[in-house]
Each structure stands twice: as structure tokens, then as C-alpha cells.
Design a protein around this motif. Sequence first.
Motif: not given
Length: 187
Positions: A28-37
Amino acid sequence: MKNIKLIFLIVFLGIYIAGMGIGSVKQIKDEKQDEMYAYLENAVSDYSVTAAEGMKSVACDNAKILAVSLFGGLFIFGPCIVAAVIFFKGYAAGFAITAVLRLYGLRGLTLCGANILSAVILIPALLYYGSASAHNLIYNRREKGIFLKKYLVLVIFLTAILCADSLVRGFFSSIFMKLAAALAENV
């Protein structure tokens, strides 16, 4: 302390739950959410692994778990090693499941289906192995014959469970991924 196995089982379960919680919070706190998705969406749509390839891949992962866990059953500090394996499995499960559920919502459960089945098989086995190994190390380490016999039984038990997990998760991964890809296309 006749209930030392139960105490260790509860401690290892707490370690697994803590790993899941920390993995979920980290995701949840990871800043690279868009890349992960973007990675997850591509992985689901491009997934073309056969059941046999999936089983082989899971067997390789499980072989690493087996090697580390077997080492952990031999030495007095071994329960700490098994606890680290249990924590890592919880962390990875918490991180991955949270990522998939955040991306796909409840439809993501189909994507996690094989891993959920695997956890139902693997986690109780690792918890039991860890607690029984700790018990064996505490009470039987000075009597080599008894210690090695009980250790061998635990090794056979864990090996059988990891082989079953390889078959189940490897087989169902391809089925659940194809189902998840079909669901993703319909949205």
C-alpha cells in the motif's frame, strides 16, 4: 513444557500473520503503484505457461524452501531460520494479494486462486514442521538416534507436502491465470 509444540506453532503462526500484515502495508505504501499495476496487467494478459511449466517453476521455488527448512531442522538456531521462511512466505502473500486485490478488486481472487490453495496446503505444513523441529531440537538433540529418526520423518513429511504444493499450484496457476485474463478482457 509438554505443550512446547503448540507454543511454537502459535509463535510461527503469529510470525506468518505479521509477515502478511507487513507485506500488505508495504504494498500500500509503495510509491511505484502505477508501474506495478502495469506489470500485473501485462503479466495477466501475456501469461502463456502450461501446467507442466508451472509445476516445474513452483517445484524450483519449493526446492529452495525445502533446502532452507531442512537446514533449519538440524541446528539449535534452526527454528529462527524456519521462522524467517515463514515470515517471507507471509510477506510475499500479503504483498501479492494486496496488489492484485487493489488492481482487480474481488475479481482478483481468481488470479490469486492458486496461491490461496497453495497457502492452505503449505502454511500449515511449514508451521507444523517448524514447531516439530523446534521440539525435536530441544528434547532430542543429545540422543542422536531418536533425533535423526524424528528429523527424517519431518523431512519426508515436508518433502511430500512441497511436492503436492508444486502439483496443485503449478496446475491451477495456468487455469486461474487464463480465467483471470478472460475476466480482465470482459471489463
